[in-house]
Design a protein around this motif. Structure first.
Motif, PDB file in Angstrom:
ATOM      1  N   ALA A   1       0.817  -1.220   0.000  1.00 58.27           N
ATOM      2  CA  ALA A   1       0.000   0.000   0.000  1.00 58.27           C
ATOM      3  C   ALA A   1       0.847   1.263   0.000  1.00 58.27           C
ATOM      4  CB  ALA A   1      -0.928  -0.010   1.213  1.00 58.27           C
ATOM      5  N   PHE A   2       1.954   1.249   0.737  1.00 57.93           N
ATOM      6  CA  PHE A   2       2.719   2.483   0.939  1.00 57.93           C
ATOM      7  C   PHE A   2       4.024   2.538   0.138  1.00 57.93           C
ATOM      8  CE2 PHE A   2      -0.013   2.315   4.683  1.00 57.93           C
ATOM      9  CZ  PHE A   2      -0.451   3.629   4.747  1.00 57.93           C
ATOM     10  N   ALA A   3       4.236   1.600  -0.771  1.00 60.34           N
ATOM     11  CA  ALA A   3       5.476   1.594  -1.560  1.00 60.34           C
ATOM     12  C   ALA A   3       5.756   2.918  -2.274  1.00 60.34           C
ATOM     13  CB  ALA A   3       5.448   0.443  -2.560  1.00 60.34           C
ATOM     14  N   PRO A   4       4.767   3.561  -2.911  1.00 61.16           N
ATOM     15  CA  PRO A   4       5.082   4.812  -3.620  1.00 61.16           C
ATOM     16  C   PRO A   4       5.620   5.908  -2.711  1.00 61.16           C
ATOM     17  CG  PRO A   4       2.939   3.952  -4.306  1.00 61.16           C
ATOM     18  CD  PRO A   4       3.362   3.156  -3.116  1.00 61.16           C
ATOM     19  N   TRP A   5       5.292   5.842  -1.423  1.00 63.17           N
ATOM     20  CA  TRP A   5       5.737   6.894  -0.501  1.00 63.17           C
ATOM     21  C   TRP A   5       7.066   6.543   0.169  1.00 63.17           C
ATOM     22  CZ3 TRP A   5       0.647   5.514  -1.162  1.00 63.17           C
ATOM     23  CH2 TRP A   5      -0.203   6.525  -1.626  1.00 63.17           C
ATOM     24  N   TYR A   6       7.192   5.305   0.683  1.00 61.60           N
ATOM     25  CA  TYR A   6       8.397   5.039   1.456  1.00 61.60           C
ATOM     26  C   TYR A   6       9.641   4.896   0.577  1.00 61.60           C
ATOM     27  CZ  TYR A   6       9.030  -0.055   0.729  1.00 61.60           C
ATOM     28  OH  TYR A   6       9.292  -1.296   0.205  1.00 61.60           O
ATOM     29  N   LEU A   7       9.462   4.502  -0.691  1.00 63.58           N
ATOM     30  CA  LEU A   7      10.630   4.397  -1.569  1.00 63.58           C
ATOM     31  C   LEU A   7      11.256   5.766  -1.838  1.00 63.58           C
ATOM     32  CD1 LEU A   7       9.571   1.706  -4.213  1.00 63.58           C
ATOM     33  CD2 LEU A   7      11.262   1.479  -2.394  1.00 63.58           C
ATOM     34  N   ARG A   8      10.455   6.810  -1.832  1.00 61.78           N
ATOM     35  CA  ARG A   8      10.986   8.153  -2.073  1.00 61.78           C
ATOM     36  C   ARG A   8      11.886   8.631  -0.933  1.00 61.78           C
ATOM     37  NH1 ARG A   8       5.959   8.724  -4.787  1.00 61.78           N
ATOM     38  NH2 ARG A   8       6.268   9.409  -6.966  1.00 61.78           N
ATOM     39  N   LEU A   9      11.778   8.000   0.224  1.00 63.84           N
ATOM     40  CA  LEU A   9      12.670   8.367   1.327  1.00 63.84           C
ATOM     41  C   LEU A   9      14.126   8.073   0.995  1.00 63.84           C
ATOM     42  CD1 LEU A   9      10.596   7.008   4.359  1.00 63.84           C
ATOM     43  CD2 LEU A   9      10.781   9.386   3.578  1.00 63.84           C
ATOM     44  N   PHE A  10      14.347   7.110   0.109  1.00 66.92           N
ATOM     45  CA  PHE A  10      15.701   6.758  -0.286  1.00 66.92           C
ATOM     46  C   PHE A  10      16.215   7.663  -1.410  1.00 66.92           C
ATOM     47  CE2 PHE A  10      13.806   3.032   1.586  1.00 66.92           C
ATOM     48  CZ  PHE A  10      14.824   2.475   2.334  1.00 66.92           C
ATOM     49  N   GLY A  11      15.340   8.425  -2.032  1.00 71.58           N
ATOM     50  CA  GLY A  11      15.686   9.283  -3.150  1.00 71.58           C
ATOM     51  C   GLY A  11      14.657   9.115  -4.257  1.00 71.58           C
ATOM     52  N   GLU A  12      14.461  10.161  -5.027  1.00 71.61           N
ATOM     53  CA  GLU A  12      13.436  10.133  -6.071  1.00 71.61           C
ATOM     54  C   GLU A  12      13.660   9.020  -7.089  1.00 71.61           C
ATOM     55  OE1 GLU A  12      10.575  11.667  -6.506  1.00 71.61           O
ATOM     56  OE2 GLU A  12      10.782  12.633  -4.564  1.00 71.61           O
ATOM     57  N   ARG A  13      14.918   8.711  -7.389  1.00 75.07           N
ATOM     58  CA  ARG A  13      15.201   7.698  -8.409  1.00 75.07           C
ATOM     59  C   ARG A  13      14.732   6.314  -7.986  1.00 75.07           C
ATOM     60  NH1 ARG A  13      21.138   8.425 -10.955  1.00 75.07           N
ATOM     61  NH2 ARG A  13      20.273   6.755 -12.227  1.00 75.07           N
ATOM     62  N   TYR A  14      14.576   6.098  -6.662  1.00 76.01           N
ATOM     63  CA  TYR A  14      14.186   4.773  -6.182  1.00 76.01           C
ATOM     64  C   TYR A  14      12.680   4.547  -6.244  1.00 76.01           C
ATOM     65  CZ  TYR A  14      18.978   4.470  -4.547  1.00 76.01           C
ATOM     66  OH  TYR A  14      20.353   4.438  -4.497  1.00 76.01           O
ATOM     67  N   ALA A  15      11.907   5.596  -6.532  1.00 75.31           N
ATOM     68  CA  ALA A  15      10.458   5.450  -6.632  1.00 75.31           C
ATOM     69  C   ALA A  15      10.054   4.563  -7.804  1.00 75.31           C
ATOM     70  CB  ALA A  15       9.800   6.817  -6.766  1.00 75.31           C
ATOM     71  N   THR A  16      10.959   4.353  -8.760  1.00 70.67           N
ATOM     72  CA  THR A  16      10.667   3.466  -9.893  1.00 70.67           C
ATOM     73  C   THR A  16      10.572   2.004  -9.474  1.00 70.67           C
ATOM     74  OG1 THR A  16      13.027   3.301 -10.409  1.00 70.67           O
ATOM     75  CG2 THR A  16      11.780   5.020 -11.528  1.00 70.67           C
ATOM     76  N   GLY A  17      10.893   1.712  -8.215  1.00 68.25           N
ATOM     77  CA  GLY A  17      10.872   0.329  -7.748  1.00 68.25           C
ATOM     78  C   GLY A  17       9.527  -0.150  -7.242  1.00 68.25           C
ATOM     79  N   VAL A  18       8.462   0.646  -7.390  1.00 63.82           N
ATOM     80  CA  VAL A  18       7.136   0.236  -6.890  1.00 63.82           C
ATOM     81  C   VAL A  18       6.685  -1.103  -7.481  1.00 63.82           C
ATOM     82  CG1 VAL A  18       4.682   0.830  -6.851  1.00 63.82           C
ATOM     83  CG2 VAL A  18       6.396   2.572  -6.316  1.00 63.82           C
ATOM     84  N   PRO A  19       6.777  -1.344  -8.804  1.00 61.96           N
ATOM     85  CA  PRO A  19       6.367  -2.662  -9.330  1.00 61.96           C
ATOM     86  C   PRO A  19       7.161  -3.809  -8.724  1.00 61.96           C
ATOM     87  CG  PRO A  19       6.588  -1.072 -11.119  1.00 61.96           C
ATOM     88  CD  PRO A  19       7.159  -0.419  -9.905  1.00 61.96           C
ATOM     89  N   VAL A  20       8.433  -3.570  -8.424  1.00 62.42           N
ATOM     90  CA  VAL A  20       9.256  -4.599  -7.780  1.00 62.42           C
ATOM     91  C   VAL A  20       8.657  -4.971  -6.425  1.00 62.42           C
ATOM     92  CG1 VAL A  20      11.537  -5.085  -6.797  1.00 62.42           C
ATOM     93  CG2 VAL A  20      11.348  -3.868  -8.973  1.00 62.42           C
ATOM     94  N   VAL A  21       8.279  -3.970  -5.654  1.00 63.19           N
ATOM     95  CA  VAL A  21       7.691  -4.208  -4.333  1.00 63.19           C
ATOM     96  C   VAL A  21       6.405  -5.017  -4.449  1.00 63.19           C
ATOM     97  CG1 VAL A  21       6.623  -3.093  -2.346  1.00 63.19           C
ATOM     98  CG2 VAL A  21       8.740  -2.162  -3.300  1.00 63.19           C
ATOM     99  N   LEU A  22       5.547  -4.671  -5.387  1.00 63.59           N
ATOM    100  CA  LEU A  22       4.259  -5.352  -5.519  1.00 63.59           C
ATOM    101  C   LEU A  22       4.438  -6.827  -5.857  1.00 63.59           C
ATOM    102  CD1 LEU A  22       2.211  -2.638  -7.466  1.00 63.59           C
ATOM    103  CD2 LEU A  22       2.250  -3.092  -5.003  1.00 63.59           C
ATOM    104  N   VAL A  23       5.347  -7.121  -6.772  1.00 60.24           N
ATOM    105  CA  VAL A  23       5.581  -8.521  -7.164  1.00 60.24           C
ATOM    106  C   VAL A  23       6.164  -9.322  -5.997  1.00 60.24           C
ATOM    107  CG1 VAL A  23       6.972 -10.010  -8.652  1.00 60.24           C
ATOM    108  CG2 VAL A  23       5.825  -8.003  -9.615  1.00 60.24           C
ATOM    109  N   LEU A  24       7.168  -8.768  -5.329  1.00 59.13           N
ATOM    110  CA  LEU A  24       7.824  -9.504  -4.246  1.00 59.13           C
ATOM    111  C   LEU A  24       6.909  -9.658  -3.036  1.00 59.13           C
ATOM    112  CD1 LEU A  24      11.462  -8.080  -4.379  1.00 59.13           C
ATOM    113  CD2 LEU A  24      10.590 -10.237  -5.296  1.00 59.13           C
ATOM    114  N   ALA A  25       6.105  -8.655  -2.734  1.00 52.94           N
ATOM    115  CA  ALA A  25       5.198  -8.758  -1.588  1.00 52.94           C
ATOM    116  C   ALA A  25       4.154  -9.851  -1.818  1.00 52.94           C
ATOM    117  CB  ALA A  25       4.516  -7.415  -1.340  1.00 52.94           C
ATOM    118  N   ALA A  26       3.624  -9.946  -3.041  1.00 53.72           N
ATOM    119  CA  ALA A  26       2.662 -11.005  -3.340  1.00 53.72           C
ATOM    120  C   ALA A  26       3.308 -12.380  -3.184  1.00 53.72           C
ATOM    121  CB  ALA A  26       2.124 -10.826  -4.760  1.00 53.72           C
ATOM    122  N   ALA A  27       4.550 -12.525  -3.637  1.00 49.39           N
ATOM    123  CA  ALA A  27       5.247 -13.808  -3.492  1.00 49.39           C
ATOM    124  C   ALA A  27       5.505 -14.138  -2.024  1.00 49.39           C
ATOM    125  CB  ALA A  27       6.573 -13.769  -4.260  1.00 49.39           C
ATOM    126  N   MET A  28       5.802 -13.114  -1.213  1.00 47.50           N
ATOM    127  CA  MET A  28       6.060 -13.353   0.202  1.00 47.50           C
ATOM    128  C   MET A  28       4.808 -13.822   0.937  1.00 47.50           C
ATOM    129  SD  MET A  28       9.227 -13.072   0.768  1.00 47.50           S
ATOM    130  CE  MET A  28       9.129 -13.258   2.545  1.00 47.50           C
TER     131      MET A  28
END
Length: 502
Positions: free
Chosen positions: A344-371
């Motif tokens: 739910a919060f991937a788009p927000w917390y990834l930006r804490l690491f820097g704007e360039r890391y916000a592109t990782g939202v799809p990565v989070v969604l796929v891995l969270a479903a697998a977990m």
């Protein structure tokens, strides 16, 4: 003495597992939290390329350290538990002497190999610019020096867990090492404000806590062995037979342990090699929550492992089933809300690491479903190993490794970090469903007891809506806590309450 008389009381076993598991999971959450903080410091202090090189270097370090342990993180729990359960305590010293010296020798050899191979590894994963290759090489060589310390630390702490003591693992590995890593890397990050930050400095800060921890782990292992030592003559033939049986059991697990680590770490190296260091940094940051959940799984598994080994070695299938299902319910109760909140919060917390890391939202969604799938199966890989099926365990991990590498090679050049996420997700599903079928076929054990089903439904009911409306988290958290309290009997949460003594 018959096998039946050696079985522990069911209630005391569950309570002991709960106490050890709670402490270990709390320590694991702390370690996972400090790991996220370290990731944030590195991502902020280093540029994307050097941050990606750092994550690739630490991935290589963990892989080499896992290989150096030769599977003893399973053997040194299984065999002491089996020897105690079958009344052969006099062989415990011979068991430790069979397992520890080979790890020391092999870890020294691998440290030299990693030092010599550092330029090749750096060139393979950091081929963008010469200065990044130079820093990557230096960072790998810094980490190579600490490979024996990492391997020996893990093995010595495994010895204490074989004696049913979770405290050294929690205090020394989860709390002390993680805390020192955060302090050292934080100091390097602060220093980077006034001087240029380089990868080797961060690598040294990240690895140096292994030095004090290995010394303290040695004292803890010696104390556990001395307290449980039986002064009884051991025939040389018994030592030879135990050494042979130990390595017949442990050798397949050694390969499986490396393949298991490769499942968790090789994807970062492949992203760096096939797509570049910047995408590797995005992938490492986006997938960091997976490590946090794996820590929770590992923390609970390490508490269950010796008792499950004792139950299976004495034929107590009912006790083993109860432990497996109860522990899986607790695992789902803790980890499913984390997975759903992360989604739910991937788009927000990834930006804490820097704007360039916000592109990782799809990565989070796929891995969270697998977990969600992986944690729903519980510590099935460990259950299969404690049932003595280490060869089947090895086959499963190798199949999963082929899946992840095959998908990575096919998808990373096209999709970058998302391709690696799909590869890892596929491997997670394979590496849980295969052993789940084998465990059920061979022992009739499965993780889907009342506690597991209750925890899963409760998590989905409370946190599922948060994925579509993050604001619903305000209501989801208290509703979940209330639901867990009302359903505490089905979730076996009373095991966490200390028993009153008269």
């Amino acid at each position: 003495m018959t096998a039946a008389t050696t079985r522990p009381d069911a209630g005391s076993g569950t309570r002991a597992t709960a106490r050890g598991g709670l402490a270990n999971m709390a320590g694991s959450v702390l370690a996972g939290g400090t790991g996220v903080a370290v990731t944030w410091i590195v991502a902020r202090a280093l540029g994307p390329e050097e941050a990606g090189a750092f994550f690739a270097a630490t991935a290589a370090f963990v892989l080499v350290g896992g290989l150096a342990k030769l599977g003893t993180n399973t053997g040194l729990v299984y065999w002491p538990a089996r020897l105690r359960a079958t009344g052969q305590d006099r062989l415990l010293g011979a068991c430790l002497r069979a397992g520890i010296p080979p790890v020391v020798v092999f870890s020294l050899i691998l440290a030299v190999v990693m030092w010599l191979a550092a330029p090749w590894i750096a060139q393979l994963t950091a081929h963008e610019t010469p200065h990044v290759v130079a820093h990557h090489t230096a960072g790998l060589r810094v980490l190579a020096v600490f490979v024996p310390l990492q391997a020996l630390t893990d093995v010595l702490l495994t010895v204490t867990r074989g004696y049913r003591s979770m405290r050294p693992t929690v205090l020394l590995d989860r709390v002390l090492r993680s805390g020192l890593q955060l302090l050292a890397v934080g100091a390097a990050g602060v220093a980077a404000m006034w001087a240029s930050a380089t990868l080797p400095v961060f690598a040294l800060a990240w690895a140096v806590p292994y030095l004090p921890v290995v010394v303290l782990a040695g004292f803890a292992a010696r104390r556990a062995y001395t307290a449980g030592r039986v002064s009884q003559q051991v025939h040389p033939g018994e030592r030879r037979r135990l050494r042979r049986d130990f390595w017949v059991f442990t050798a397949p697990r050694a390969v499986a342990a490396v393949a298991q680590l490769a499942l968790q770490r090789v994807d970062v190296l492949l992203v760096a090699a096939l797509s570049g260091l910047a995408p590797a940094a995005v992938y490492a940051v986006a997938g960091r929550f997976v490590v946090l959940i794996q820590f929770a799984n590992q923390g609970l598994s390490q508490s269950v492992q010796p008792r499950l080994a004792e139950a299976l070695s004495t034929g107590d299938t009912a006790g083993a089933k109860r432990l497996y299902q109860t522990a899986t319910g607790w695992l789902v109760l803790v980890t499913w809300p984390i997975c759903l909140l992360v989604m739910a919060f991937a788009p927000w917390y990834l930006r804490l690491f820097g704007e360039r890391y916000a592109t990782g939202v799809p990565v989070v969604l796929v891995l969270a479903a697998a977990m969600l799938v992986a944690t729903g199966c519980g510590m099935v890989d460990m259950v299969l190993a404690m049932a003595g099926r280490t060869s089947a365990n090895l086959g499963n991990v190798l199949v999963a490794l082929v899946v992840t590498v095959g998908l990575d090679v096919l998808l990373i050049p096209r999709w970058g970090a998302l391709g690696a996420a799909v590869g890892l997700a596929g491997a997670m599903v394979v590496n849980n469903l295969l052993p789940l079928a084998q465990v059920h076929h061979s022992t009739r054990l499965h993780p889907f007891g009342p506690g597991t089903r209750t925890a899963a439904l409760l998590a989905l009911a409370c946190f599922g809506p948060v994925i579509y409306s993050p604001a619903a988290a305000v209501l989801a958290v208290p509703a979940y806590a209330a639901g867990a309290w009302l359903l505490r009997e089905r979730l076996t949460l009373r095991a966490f309450i200390p028993r009153r003594t008269s």
